[in-house]
Design a protein around this motif. Sequence first.
Motif, PDB file in Angstrom:
ATOM      1  N   LYS A  27      42.320  21.937  35.000  1.00 28.15           N
ATOM      2  CA  LYS A  27      43.647  22.900  36.547  1.00 28.15           C
ATOM      3  C   LYS A  27      44.487  24.090  36.106  1.00 28.15           C
ATOM      4  N   ARG A  28      45.162  23.937  34.784  1.00 29.61           N
ATOM      5  CA  ARG A  28      46.147  25.244  34.762  1.00 29.61           C
ATOM      6  C   ARG A  28      45.831  26.291  33.660  1.00 29.61           C
ATOM      7  N   ILE A  29      43.979  26.070  33.677  1.00 34.12           N
ATOM      8  CA  ILE A  29      43.279  27.644  33.551  1.00 34.12           C
ATOM      9  C   ILE A  29      42.654  27.998  34.669  1.00 34.12           C
ATOM     10  N   ARG A  30      42.371  27.212  35.567  1.00 36.49           N
ATOM     11  CA  ARG A  30      42.191  27.260  36.840  1.00 36.49           C
ATOM     12  C   ARG A  30      43.108  28.721  37.451  1.00 36.49           C
ATOM     13  N   GLU A  31      44.571  27.914  37.324  1.00 35.51           N
ATOM     14  CA  GLU A  31      45.644  28.678  38.004  1.00 35.51           C
ATOM     15  C   GLU A  31      45.865  30.514  37.241  1.00 35.51           C
ATOM     16  N   GLU A  32      45.543  30.617  35.872  1.00 38.05           N
ATOM     17  CA  GLU A  32      45.778  31.444  35.412  1.00 38.05           C
ATOM     18  C   GLU A  32      44.790  32.345  35.266  1.00 38.05           C
ATOM     19  N   ILE A  33      43.793  31.859  35.348  1.00 41.36           N
ATOM     20  CA  ILE A  33      42.180  32.842  36.059  1.00 41.36           C
ATOM     21  C   ILE A  33      42.649  33.120  37.247  1.00 41.36           C
ATOM     22  N   ASP A  34      42.900  32.537  38.481  1.00 39.97           N
ATOM     23  CA  ASP A  34      43.329  32.829  39.890  1.00 39.97           C
ATOM     24  C   ASP A  34      44.550  34.261  39.939  1.00 39.97           C
ATOM     25  N   ARG A  35      45.335  34.078  38.786  1.00 39.38           N
ATOM     26  CA  ARG A  35      46.633  34.940  38.448  1.00 39.38           C
ATOM     27  C   ARG A  35      46.133  36.088  38.269  1.00 39.38           C
ATOM     28  N   LEU A  36      45.198  36.219  37.298  1.00 39.11           N
ATOM     29  CA  LEU A  36      44.570  37.629  36.603  1.00 39.11           C
ATOM     30  C   LEU A  36      43.702  38.363  37.398  1.00 39.11           C
ATOM     31  N   LYS A  37      43.416  37.055  38.246  1.00 33.79           N
ATOM     32  CA  LYS A  37      41.871  38.144  38.879  1.00 33.79           C
ATOM     33  C   LYS A  37      43.304  38.873  40.598  1.00 33.79           C
ATOM     34  N   THR A  38      44.486  37.945  40.874  1.00 33.29           N
ATOM     35  CA  THR A  38      45.918  38.554  41.506  1.00 33.29           C
ATOM     36  C   THR A  38      45.605  40.053  41.056  1.00 33.29           C
ATOM     37  N   LEU A  39      46.038  39.602  39.953  1.00 29.42           N
ATOM     38  CA  LEU A  39      46.540  40.646  39.225  1.00 29.42           C
ATOM     39  C   LEU A  39      45.776  42.354  39.346  1.00 29.42           C
ATOM     40  N   GLU A  40      44.501  41.680  38.491  1.00 24.84           N
ATOM     41  CA  GLU A  40      43.395  42.801  38.214  1.00 24.84           C
ATOM     42  C   GLU A  40      43.049  43.338  40.155  1.00 24.84           C
ATOM     43  N   ALA A  41      42.942  42.119  40.799  1.00 21.78           N
ATOM     44  CA  ALA A  41      42.765  42.717  42.070  1.00 21.78           C
ATOM     45  C   ALA A  41      44.025  43.988  43.014  1.00 21.78           C
ATOM     46  N   ALA A  42      45.431  44.233  42.180  1.00 18.96           N
ATOM     47  CA  ALA A  42      46.610  44.924  42.287  1.00 18.96           C
ATOM     48  C   ALA A  42      46.304  46.551  41.163  1.00 18.96           C
ATOM     49  N   LEU A  43      45.188  45.902  40.330  1.00 20.47           N
ATOM     50  CA  LEU A  43      45.338  47.071  39.069  1.00 20.47           C
ATOM     51  C   LEU A  43      44.967  48.660  39.860  1.00 20.47           C
ATOM     52  N   PRO A  44      44.040  49.136  40.897  1.00 18.64           N
ATOM     53  CA  PRO A  44      44.203  49.997  41.585  1.00 18.64           C
ATOM     54  C   PRO A  44      44.767  50.773  41.378  1.00 18.64           C
ATOM     55  N   GLU A  45      46.196  50.081  42.615  1.00 17.46           N
ATOM     56  CA  GLU A  45      47.090  50.745  43.267  1.00 17.46           C
ATOM     57  C   GLU A  45      48.018  51.126  42.778  1.00 17.46           C
ATOM     58  N   ALA A  46      48.048  50.366  40.868  1.00 20.38           N
ATOM     59  CA  ALA A  46      49.490  50.353  39.952  1.00 20.38           C
ATOM     60  C   ALA A  46      49.537  51.897  39.101  1.00 20.38           C
ATOM     61  N   PRO A  47      50.606  52.905  38.730  1.00 17.24           N
ATOM     62  CA  PRO A  47      50.427  53.667  38.274  1.00 17.24           C
ATOM     63  C   PRO A  47      49.968  53.665  36.523  1.00 17.24           C
ATOM     64  N   ASP A  48      48.933  54.431  36.209  1.00 21.67           N
ATOM     65  CA  ASP A  48      48.614  54.556  35.003  1.00 21.67           C
ATOM     66  C   ASP A  48      47.391  53.645  34.918  1.00 21.67           C
ATOM     67  N   GLY A  49      46.927  52.398  35.730  1.00 24.09           N
ATOM     68  CA  GLY A  49      45.809  51.508  36.015  1.00 24.09           C
ATOM     69  C   GLY A  49      46.804  50.101  35.093  1.00 24.09           C
ATOM     70  N   GLN A  50      48.076  50.228  34.988  1.00 25.76           N
ATOM     71  CA  GLN A  50      48.854  49.103  34.418  1.00 25.76           C
ATOM     72  C   GLN A  50      49.900  48.517  34.659  1.00 25.76           C
TER      73      GLN A  50
END
Length: 479
Positions: A204-227
């Motif tokens: 369950k903790r791993i799935r929560e971390e995966i969801d968090r990383l996918k949320t960050l991945e979706a926000a990357l295109p709008e982030a400066p320098d892709g970071q």
Amino acid sequence: MAGFIEGVSRDQTVLFPDRLDDWIGEDHLVRVVDLFVAELDFMDLGFSRSQPAGTGRPGYHPSVLLKIFIYGYLNRIPSSRRLEREACRNVEVMWLTGRLVPDHKTIADFRRDNGPAIRRTCAQFVELCRRIGMLSGACIAVDGSKFKAVNNRDRNFTKNKISSRLAHLEADAERYIKEMARLDNQEEGQVCSEKVANLARRQKRIREEIDRLKTLEAALPEAPDGQISLTDPDARAMATSARLSGLVGYNVQSAVDTDTHLIVAHDVTNQGFDRTQLLPMAISAQKVLGHKKVHVIADKGYFSGTQIFACHEAGISVTVPRPETSGNRRKGKFVKADFHYDPERDVYHCPAGRELIYRYTRQEGGLNVRRYWINECQNCELQDQCTSGKERRISRWEHEYLVDEMRNRLGRDPDPMTLRRCTVEHPFGTIKAWMGSTHFQMRRLKNVRTEMALHVLAYNIKRAVNIIGVSQLMTAMAE
């Protein structure tokens, strides 16, 4: 048999001097800090609360808090909480502040709210050094260095880093699911139930971390320098000189006088490269020194045709080695430096003695580049050492005479690159030694620039004292 040296009893009455001034020697560094701050025009520099409010509780004058910070950075005490403690127990700080003890929040707020004014104060000391003749301005060395930010590497995310972590987490989640299925099929009882429940919690903790990383991945295109940096949003992952190493931080630029090693100008960026920093640093140094003609030396990381030509247009001569982008030298083949250019006839002479003539001009990276070649390479006895094509082609930038002049300066004695290395790396090494293994205390680029200004001001004060001494420096301030 002689005994050990014994201390004084804690109950012994001690007669301390009646005046704090008796504790501070005439050549003490804090006297320089006190006089320098006393000579500042706080209204002109833009410090907040330079005028007392008409109502409410009286506040601290900006000079008191500025003295505390300059003292702190001179003595490797950048923390506001530690500075508060020093104001209670340190005789030197008591002398500086008149025994005032601001709380740590007041100290921290002053640094946060007066960034531009503190940076102007740093420039004011450089102007003082120029006015008293300490800065010759004959030659300026420019370099950049990476400084660690508050942001940890594990809280900085890029596309590749997120993809790698997701792959590992998906594999772990799949492994836990398979293990739970195996336990259900092969084991029974209370122990088995506890094992399955434990694995389920981990999954369950791993799935929560995966969801968090996918949320960050979706926000990357709008982030400066892709970071995305979670602790300090302006910090960026940067490569360092160490192989396969890097840090999350800032790129600090400095322009250093080669005679005195005083930092003439500095800046902080979150770009991990130096190619666009030559002109801004050279112009800043030129303005500070007040010279129309300035000579700047930098390493090959600053090589940029547009930057070099812009410096030339501003009356700044630069010496920057040209990076070798071709791998021919490692293969034992001729490189461009082996071809001699004849400016009168506008031709290149190859190692075999033949002439490469001008063919056409085209744009490459915003630069006008002239192309030269010869059609006789297939019959040349040196073709294997020169090219694998039908002809060897040479490109020449329309202002490459500037690069030729730089190459000639690099061949002179003393070596400009040795002078650069011995000059500009000294302040960085000193400041990083003061910081120890820590990092910038503040977050966001504007605040980090303020903190770096305090580091530079402390370094320049110490350097000036080492060069001319406390008494001479104070005499120059009072004039």
